[in-house]
Every structure is written in C-alpha cells, then in structure tokens.
Design a protein around this motif. Structure first.
Motif, PDB file in Angstrom:
ATOM      1  N   LEU A  90       0.509  -1.234  -0.117  1.00 55.42           N
ATOM      2  CA  LEU A  90      -0.035   0.448  -0.106  1.00 55.42           C
ATOM      3  C   LEU A  90       1.364   1.080  -0.391  1.00 55.42           C
ATOM      4  CD1 LEU A  90      -2.823   1.492   0.514  1.00 55.42           C
ATOM      5  CD2 LEU A  90      -2.726   1.008   2.699  1.00 55.42           C
ATOM      6  N   ILE A  91       0.673   1.986  -0.766  1.00 55.28           N
ATOM      7  CA  ILE A  91       1.710   3.482  -0.761  1.00 55.28           C
ATOM      8  C   ILE A  91       0.111   4.703  -0.146  1.00 55.28           C
ATOM      9  CG2 ILE A  91       2.625   5.484  -1.667  1.00 55.28           C
ATOM     10  CD1 ILE A  91       2.972   2.487  -3.777  1.00 55.28           C
ATOM     11  N   ILE A  92       0.377   5.008   0.594  1.00 56.23           N
ATOM     12  CA  ILE A  92       0.274   6.814   1.129  1.00 56.23           C
ATOM     13  C   ILE A  92       1.427   7.952   0.512  1.00 56.23           C
ATOM     14  CG2 ILE A  92       0.046   8.015   3.092  1.00 56.23           C
ATOM     15  CD1 ILE A  92      -0.982   5.328   4.408  1.00 56.23           C
ATOM     16  N   SER A  93       0.830   8.478   0.120  1.00 60.07           N
ATOM     17  CA  SER A  93       1.316   9.393  -0.696  1.00 60.07           C
ATOM     18  C   SER A  93       0.763  10.898  -0.642  1.00 60.07           C
ATOM     19  CB  SER A  93       1.610   9.365  -2.172  1.00 60.07           C
ATOM     20  OG  SER A  93       2.061  10.284  -2.832  1.00 60.07           O
ATOM     21  N   HIS A  94       1.782  12.425  -0.858  1.00 57.59           N
ATOM     22  CA  HIS A  94       1.115  13.733  -0.842  1.00 57.59           C
ATOM     23  C   HIS A  94       0.575  13.759  -2.975  1.00 57.59           C
ATOM     24  CE1 HIS A  94       4.708  14.823  -3.966  1.00 57.59           C
ATOM     25  NE2 HIS A  94       4.902  13.647  -3.236  1.00 57.59           N
ATOM     26  N   ALA A  95      -0.476  15.160  -2.785  1.00 57.63           N
ATOM     27  CA  ALA A  95      -0.728  14.202  -3.931  1.00 57.63           C
ATOM     28  C   ALA A  95      -0.153  15.133  -5.395  1.00 57.63           C
ATOM     29  CB  ALA A  95      -2.466  15.750  -3.880  1.00 57.63           C
ATOM     30  N   GLY A  96       1.427  15.075  -4.836  1.00 59.37           N
ATOM     31  CA  GLY A  96       1.921  15.109  -6.172  1.00 59.37           C
ATOM     32  C   GLY A  96       1.243  14.514  -7.584  1.00 59.37           C
ATOM     33  N   SER A  97       1.454  14.550  -8.671  1.00 57.74           N
ATOM     34  CA  SER A  97       0.876  14.590 -10.457  1.00 57.74           C
ATOM     35  C   SER A  97       2.060  13.461 -10.464  1.00 57.74           C
ATOM     36  CB  SER A  97       0.532  15.331 -11.215  1.00 57.74           C
ATOM     37  OG  SER A  97       1.898  16.179 -11.445  1.00 57.74           O
ATOM     38  N   GLY A  98       3.329  13.240  -9.995  1.00 53.36           N
ATOM     39  CA  GLY A  98       3.952  12.113 -10.089  1.00 53.36           C
ATOM     40  C   GLY A  98       4.391  11.460  -8.975  1.00 53.36           C
ATOM     41  N   SER A  99       4.223  11.260  -8.138  1.00 50.89           N
ATOM     42  CA  SER A  99       3.749  10.535  -6.537  1.00 50.89           C
ATOM     43  C   SER A  99       2.287   9.295  -7.538  1.00 50.89           C
ATOM     44  CB  SER A  99       4.046  10.572  -5.696  1.00 50.89           C
ATOM     45  OG  SER A  99       4.882  11.278  -5.112  1.00 50.89           O
ATOM     46  N   ILE A 100       1.423  11.035  -7.807  1.00 51.52           N
ATOM     47  CA  ILE A 100      -0.054   9.888  -7.297  1.00 51.52           C
ATOM     48  C   ILE A 100       0.657   8.670  -9.339  1.00 51.52           C
ATOM     49  CG2 ILE A 100      -2.366  10.131  -8.937  1.00 51.52           C
ATOM     50  CD1 ILE A 100      -2.121  12.371  -7.106  1.00 51.52           C
ATOM     51  N   PHE A 101       0.911   9.308 -10.083  1.00 47.15           N
ATOM     52  CA  PHE A 101       1.080   8.533 -11.826  1.00 47.15           C
ATOM     53  C   PHE A 101       1.552   7.534 -11.525  1.00 47.15           C
ATOM     54  CE2 PHE A 101      -1.304  12.193 -13.785  1.00 47.15           C
ATOM     55  CZ  PHE A 101      -2.737  11.452 -13.880  1.00 47.15           C
ATOM     56  N   ILE A 148      -7.864   4.463   5.489  1.00 44.29           N
ATOM     57  CA  ILE A 148      -7.808   2.862   6.052  1.00 44.29           C
ATOM     58  C   ILE A 148      -8.818   2.125   6.525  1.00 44.29           C
ATOM     59  CG2 ILE A 148      -6.087   1.825   6.860  1.00 44.29           C
ATOM     60  CD1 ILE A 148      -4.526   4.450   7.328  1.00 44.29           C
ATOM     61  N   GLN A 149      -9.412   2.331   7.590  1.00 45.81           N
ATOM     62  CA  GLN A 149     -10.573   1.781   8.101  1.00 45.81           C
ATOM     63  C   GLN A 149     -11.177   0.555   7.295  1.00 45.81           C
ATOM     64  OE1 GLN A 149     -13.148   3.282  11.071  1.00 45.81           O
ATOM     65  NE2 GLN A 149     -13.123   1.004  12.098  1.00 45.81           N
ATOM     66  N   THR A 150     -11.962   1.642   6.247  1.00 39.06           N
ATOM     67  CA  THR A 150     -13.010   1.527   5.442  1.00 39.06           C
ATOM     68  C   THR A 150     -12.994   1.355   4.106  1.00 39.06           C
ATOM     69  OG1 THR A 150     -13.333   3.904   4.877  1.00 39.06           O
ATOM     70  CG2 THR A 150     -14.655   3.169   6.773  1.00 39.06           C
ATOM     71  N   MET A 151     -11.127   1.221   3.754  1.00 40.90           N
ATOM     72  CA  MET A 151     -11.167   1.136   1.919  1.00 40.90           C
ATOM     73  C   MET A 151     -11.036  -0.280   1.670  1.00 40.90           C
ATOM     74  SD  MET A 151      -6.632   0.803   2.022  1.00 40.90           S
ATOM     75  CE  MET A 151      -5.965   0.038   3.115  1.00 40.90           C
ATOM     76  N   ASP A 152     -11.924  -0.277   0.684  1.00 42.95           N
ATOM     77  CA  ASP A 152     -12.178  -1.471  -0.239  1.00 42.95           C
ATOM     78  C   ASP A 152     -11.509  -1.691  -1.533  1.00 42.95           C
ATOM     79  OD1 ASP A 152     -12.725  -4.110  -1.318  1.00 42.95           O
ATOM     80  OD2 ASP A 152     -15.290  -3.517  -1.999  1.00 42.95           O
ATOM     81  N   LEU A 153      -9.972  -2.405  -0.707  1.00 44.14           N
ATOM     82  CA  LEU A 153      -9.160  -2.823  -2.300  1.00 44.14           C
ATOM     83  C   LEU A 153      -9.749  -3.604  -3.108  1.00 44.14           C
ATOM     84  CD1 LEU A 153      -5.666  -3.318   0.391  1.00 44.14           C
ATOM     85  CD2 LEU A 153      -6.346  -1.254  -0.739  1.00 44.14           C
ATOM     86  N   ASP A 154     -10.834  -3.808  -3.059  1.00 44.89           N
ATOM     87  CA  ASP A 154     -10.598  -4.976  -3.912  1.00 44.89           C
ATOM     88  C   ASP A 154     -12.173  -3.761  -5.117  1.00 44.89           C
ATOM     89  OD1 ASP A 154      -9.714  -7.307  -3.485  1.00 44.89           O
ATOM     90  OD2 ASP A 154     -11.425  -7.859  -2.383  1.00 44.89           O
ATOM     91  N   SER A 155     -12.133  -2.813  -4.667  1.00 42.98           N
ATOM     92  CA  SER A 155     -12.999  -2.028  -5.357  1.00 42.98           C
ATOM     93  C   SER A 155     -12.447  -1.232  -6.298  1.00 42.98           C
ATOM     94  CB  SER A 155     -13.685  -0.765  -4.558  1.00 42.98           C
ATOM     95  OG  SER A 155     -13.237   0.160  -3.968  1.00 42.98           O
ATOM     96  N   LEU A 156     -10.960  -0.930  -6.606  1.00 40.28           N
ATOM     97  CA  LEU A 156     -10.626   0.279  -6.921  1.00 40.28           C
ATOM     98  C   LEU A 156      -9.729  -0.487  -8.595  1.00 40.28           C
ATOM     99  CD1 LEU A 156      -6.933   0.851  -4.260  1.00 40.28           C
ATOM    100  CD2 LEU A 156      -9.080   2.408  -5.594  1.00 40.28           C
ATOM    101  N   LEU A 157     -10.576   0.120  -9.362  1.00 38.52           N
ATOM    102  CA  LEU A 157     -10.199  -0.102 -11.175  1.00 38.52           C
ATOM    103  C   LEU A 157      -8.049   0.039 -11.472  1.00 38.52           C
ATOM    104  CD1 LEU A 157     -13.637   1.416 -12.073  1.00 38.52           C
ATOM    105  CD2 LEU A 157     -12.450  -0.957 -12.079  1.00 38.52           C
ATOM    106  N   PRO A 158      -7.621  -0.712 -12.552  1.00 36.57           N
ATOM    107  CA  PRO A 158      -6.485  -0.073 -12.741  1.00 36.57           C
ATOM    108  C   PRO A 158      -6.745   1.066 -13.912  1.00 36.57           C
ATOM    109  CG  PRO A 158      -7.480  -2.710 -13.276  1.00 36.57           C
ATOM    110  CD  PRO A 158      -8.633  -1.755 -12.768  1.00 36.57           C
ATOM    111  N   PHE A 159      -5.879   1.976 -13.646  1.00 34.52           N
ATOM    112  CA  PHE A 159      -5.654   2.742 -14.229  1.00 34.52           C
ATOM    113  C   PHE A 159      -4.816   2.940 -15.371  1.00 34.52           C
ATOM    114  CE2 PHE A 159      -3.023   6.198 -15.527  1.00 34.52           C
ATOM    115  CZ  PHE A 159      -4.267   7.725 -16.094  1.00 34.52           C
ATOM    116  N   GLN A 160      -5.698   3.343 -16.580  1.00 36.91           N
ATOM    117  CA  GLN A 160      -5.513   2.786 -17.901  1.00 36.91           C
ATOM    118  C   GLN A 160      -4.312   3.602 -18.338  1.00 36.91           C
ATOM    119  OE1 GLN A 160      -4.697   0.337 -19.358  1.00 36.91           O
ATOM    120  NE2 GLN A 160      -6.295  -1.143 -17.968  1.00 36.91           N
ATOM    121  N   SER A 161      -2.581   4.069 -18.899  1.00 36.96           N
ATOM    122  CA  SER A 161      -2.866   5.367 -19.564  1.00 36.96           C
ATOM    123  C   SER A 161      -2.319   5.604 -20.706  1.00 36.96           C
ATOM    124  CB  SER A 161      -1.144   4.972 -19.209  1.00 36.96           C
ATOM    125  OG  SER A 161      -0.124   4.748 -17.736  1.00 36.96           O
ATOM    126  N   GLY A 162      -3.290   7.018 -21.172  1.00 36.50           N
ATOM    127  CA  GLY A 162      -3.806   7.423 -22.434  1.00 36.50           C
ATOM    128  C   GLY A 162      -1.712   7.495 -23.017  1.00 36.50           C
TER     129      GLY A 162
END
Length: 180
Positions: A90-101, A148-162
């Motif tokens: 699991l990664i917890i990150s600031h909202a920087g676009s580089g870290s996110i993508f 963290i308590q309520t997150m459902d990791l199975d609900s996440l959808l893969p990101f498709q790079s454009g």
C-alpha cells in the motif's frame, strides 16, 4: 543464512510506504505516526511502515521492542524511491502528480492525502477526480485513519495510461514548433 522462520516472516511482510516527495508535509507524517492510523494499519494486516518525510521537521516514532507488530522506519530523501514503491503493498502519498501516476503505473493501492494548507491547491482536483474514477482513495490528514479502516482494495480499478502524443503535438503546434 536465512532460517525457515525468517522466510515465513518475509512472506508475511505487508509493507506500507508513505511519501511526501520533496515537500514539507508534517501533517501527513504526524497523521501516519498517530496511534489511530498505526492501529488501523495493524488491523488491516500491515507489518511494516516506511515513511519518506522530505523536508519536514516532525520526526515520527520508530518501532521499538520485540512485541511491536508494526515495524516503523523513516528517512528524508533517497536518490530513487522506485524500489520502495515496488515492494509496498500500500502506498500513502501526497497529492503530487508524479507520485500519483508512478504509483498507478505500478498498479499499487494508493491513498492520496491532500495538503489542505496549500493555497490554490490544484493537486486536490487531480486526486479527487482519480478517486471519483475509483483509481485511488483520497483523504486528508484528519481522515486518513477512517479511510484506511473503510477502504475496499477490491473496489479499485486499474488506471489505463492514455496516449499523450496527441496532446504533445497540439502543444508543439501552439508553441510554433515544427511538426514531425
């Protein structure tokens, strides 16, 4: 030589990597260091917590004692955090676009924590949009434990790079660069 018990523990390792990039985001580091967030991580089965704290001045508590069920460590900067990101569950990150993508490309579960102290915070718009599209979870330092308590990791959808080529060509045309 590694013993069988050490191999079992290594297999069971479930790591969280926290990054603030090159910024100072003490509110995130303090939140991750809180008893509430640490307890929520332990409840979810995470065994290791590594915090990249950037330019911040808040020093998180390292784990101590044999009975610590969450091994905690931190550092300020590294030439590359790619290996830490690849080995994280699991990664917890600031909202920087580089870290996110970078995290989304690695297909790692991600919680983006928005720095509410930044003025004109365009980063929150990106994080909220990607959360709405179910690619990541979005939190504030105050809501991280609840997320963290309520997150459902199975609900996440893969990101498709454009394909960024059409956008790059449009920018080049706008700037007057010759077309290839």
């Amino acid at each position: 030589m590694m013993t069988i018990g050490a191999v079992d523990r290594e297999k069971e390792k479930k790591a969280v990597f926290v990054t603030v990039g090159t910024t100072c985001f003490d509110a995130l580091v303090k939140s991750v260091d809180s008893r509430h967030v640490r307890n929520e991580l332990k409840k979810r089965g995470y065994t290791n917590l590594l915090i990249q704290m950037g330019r911040g001045s808040y020093i998180p508590r390292k784990s101590c004692g044999e009975d610590e069920s969450l091994v905690v460590d931190y550092f300020t900067f590294s030439p590359s955090i790619a290996d830490y990101m690849r080995s994280a569950s699991l990664i917890i990150s600031h909202a920087g676009s580089g870290s996110i993508f970078e995290t989304l490309r690695l297909r790692k579960p991600l919680i983006v924590v928005v720095n509410e102290d930044l003025m004109d915070n365009h980063q929150s718009e990106l994080a909220e949009e990607l959360a709405d599209r179910k690619h990541l979870f979005c939190a504030s330092p105050q809501t991280l434990g609840q997320t963290i308590q309520t997150m459902d990791l199975d609900s996440l959808l893969p990101f498709q790079s454009g394909d960024g080529l059409p956008v790059a060509k449009l920018i080049n045309k706008f700037l007057g660069f010759p077309a290839e």
